[in-house]
Write a protein that holds these residues in place. Sequence first.
Motif, PDB file in Angstrom:
ATOM      1  N   ARG A   1       1.029  26.553  10.531  1.00 39.04           N
ATOM      2  CA  ARG A   1      -0.098  27.469  10.328  1.00 39.04           C
ATOM      3  C   ARG A   1      -0.199  28.577  11.367  1.00 39.04           C
ATOM      4  O   ARG A   1      -0.396  29.736  11.040  1.00 39.04           O
ATOM      5  CB  ARG A   1      -1.422  26.661  10.335  1.00 39.04           C
ATOM      6  CG  ARG A   1      -1.549  25.689   9.158  1.00 39.04           C
ATOM      7  CD  ARG A   1      -1.719  26.457   7.859  1.00 39.04           C
ATOM      8  NE  ARG A   1      -1.884  25.593   6.702  1.00 39.04           N
ATOM      9  CZ  ARG A   1      -0.920  25.196   5.891  1.00 39.04           C
ATOM     10  NH1 ARG A   1       0.335  25.585   6.121  1.00 39.04           N
ATOM     11  NH2 ARG A   1      -1.159  24.428   4.835  1.00 39.04           N
TER      12      ARG A   1
ATOM     13  N   TRP B   1       1.437  32.097  11.213  1.00 36.96           N
ATOM     14  CA  TRP B   1       0.898  32.999  10.188  1.00 36.96           C
ATOM     15  C   TRP B   1      -0.575  33.305  10.458  1.00 36.96           C
ATOM     16  O   TRP B   1      -1.301  33.728   9.574  1.00 36.96           O
ATOM     17  CB  TRP B   1       1.119  32.406   8.793  1.00 36.96           C
ATOM     18  CG  TRP B   1       2.581  32.392   8.467  1.00 36.96           C
ATOM     19  CD1 TRP B   1       3.291  33.400   7.891  1.00 36.96           C
ATOM     20  CD2 TRP B   1       3.529  31.360   8.784  1.00 36.96           C
ATOM     21  NE1 TRP B   1       4.623  33.054   7.821  1.00 36.96           N
ATOM     22  CE2 TRP B   1       4.802  31.809   8.365  1.00 36.96           C
ATOM     23  CE3 TRP B   1       3.439  30.098   9.395  1.00 36.96           C
ATOM     24  CZ2 TRP B   1       5.955  31.045   8.522  1.00 36.96           C
ATOM     25  CZ3 TRP B   1       4.586  29.335   9.545  1.00 36.96           C
ATOM     26  CH2 TRP B   1       5.821  29.803   9.120  1.00 36.96           C
TER      27      TRP B   1
ATOM     28  N   GLN C   1      -3.173  31.557  10.851  1.00 37.66           N
ATOM     29  CA  GLN C   1      -4.166  30.852  10.035  1.00 37.66           C
ATOM     30  C   GLN C   1      -5.186  30.158  10.940  1.00 37.66           C
ATOM     31  O   GLN C   1      -4.850  29.744  12.059  1.00 37.66           O
ATOM     32  CB  GLN C   1      -3.472  29.824   9.134  1.00 37.66           C
ATOM     33  CG  GLN C   1      -2.541  30.448   8.113  1.00 37.66           C
ATOM     34  CD  GLN C   1      -3.258  31.434   7.216  1.00 37.66           C
ATOM     35  OE1 GLN C   1      -4.241  31.089   6.565  1.00 37.66           O
ATOM     36  NE2 GLN C   1      -2.780  32.678   7.191  1.00 37.66           N
TER      37      GLN C   1
ATOM     38  N   PHE D   1       0.529  32.368   1.817  1.00 38.53           N
ATOM     39  CA  PHE D   1       0.176  33.456   2.736  1.00 38.53           C
ATOM     40  C   PHE D   1       0.868  34.766   2.355  1.00 38.53           C
ATOM     41  O   PHE D   1       1.263  35.558   3.219  1.00 38.53           O
ATOM     42  CB  PHE D   1       0.530  33.097   4.200  1.00 38.53           C
ATOM     43  CG  PHE D   1       0.076  31.740   4.644  1.00 38.53           C
ATOM     44  CD1 PHE D   1      -1.143  31.225   4.227  1.00 38.53           C
ATOM     45  CD2 PHE D   1       0.876  30.958   5.478  1.00 38.53           C
ATOM     46  CE1 PHE D   1      -1.559  29.961   4.642  1.00 38.53           C
ATOM     47  CE2 PHE D   1       0.465  29.704   5.893  1.00 38.53           C
ATOM     48  CZ  PHE D   1      -0.760  29.199   5.463  1.00 38.53           C
TER      49      PHE D   1
ATOM     50  N   GLU E   1       3.741  35.417   1.638  1.00 39.97           N
ATOM     51  CA  GLU E   1       5.121  35.669   2.078  1.00 39.97           C
ATOM     52  C   GLU E   1       6.063  34.474   2.076  1.00 39.97           C
ATOM     53  O   GLU E   1       7.279  34.650   2.077  1.00 39.97           O
ATOM     54  CB  GLU E   1       5.135  36.325   3.472  1.00 39.97           C
ATOM     55  CG  GLU E   1       4.465  35.508   4.563  1.00 39.97           C
ATOM     56  CD  GLU E   1       4.606  36.175   5.925  1.00 39.97           C
ATOM     57  OE1 GLU E   1       5.746  36.443   6.341  1.00 39.97           O
ATOM     58  OE2 GLU E   1       3.571  36.423   6.569  1.00 39.97           O
TER      59      GLU E   1
END
Length: 147
Positions: free
Chosen positions: A24, A27, A29, A132, A134
Amino acid sequence: MKIIEPNSSAEFEQYYALRYEVLRKPWLQPKGSEKDDGDKSSIHRMIINEESGEAVAVGRLHFNSDEEAQIRYMAVSDKYQLKGYGNIIVKALEDIALKKKCKNIILQARENALKFYSKNGYEIIEKSYLLFDEIQHWLMEKELTTD
Ligand SMILES: CC(C)(COP(=O)(O)OP(=O)(O)OC[C@H]1O[C@@H](n2cnc3c(N)ncnc32)[C@H](O)[C@@H]1OP(=O)(O)O)[C@@H](O)C(=O)NCCC(=O)NCCS
């Protein structure tokens, strides 16, 4: 190194921290995004470095039906990747599914992990979703046999 089922709150803290760090945080998050409602009813395994106390690798198994299990949240700490710890977690989760008499295991593989799972005997079923915006995922499956 030893493989454990996380049990204490300290062990679960390490377990989720590694999930967050690998799956996570890169990215951007938010904290908490590494957990889901299925965690309570799932089976968890973690490899610990006994000398340093660090969490090395984690993975989760849940059951979609009596016959089908699913692996999720496989994560190996950056500095321990490509040393065979991912393999150990996958095998441990497969053993649990076999003991429950499951016939197959499915998983959603990130594109970067396709080779890892195919080396572990998983086959691509189909291209699935984008996380996400991607990270392409691929649905993979392995039939379980006792040999
Ligand atoms: C993918 C991941 C779980 C694999 O665990 P690992 O401990 O690094 O992999 P292992 O060392 O057990 O590798 C097992 C085999 O797969 C191969 N492999 C692993 N990752 C690979 C990669 N990215 N590309 C090519 N081959 C790979 C290894 O070379 C090894 O092959 P060998 O048995 O012929 O030597 C780990 O690298 C990871 O956490 N990556 C980042 C997060 C992630 O993508 N998780 C998966 C989400 S679906």
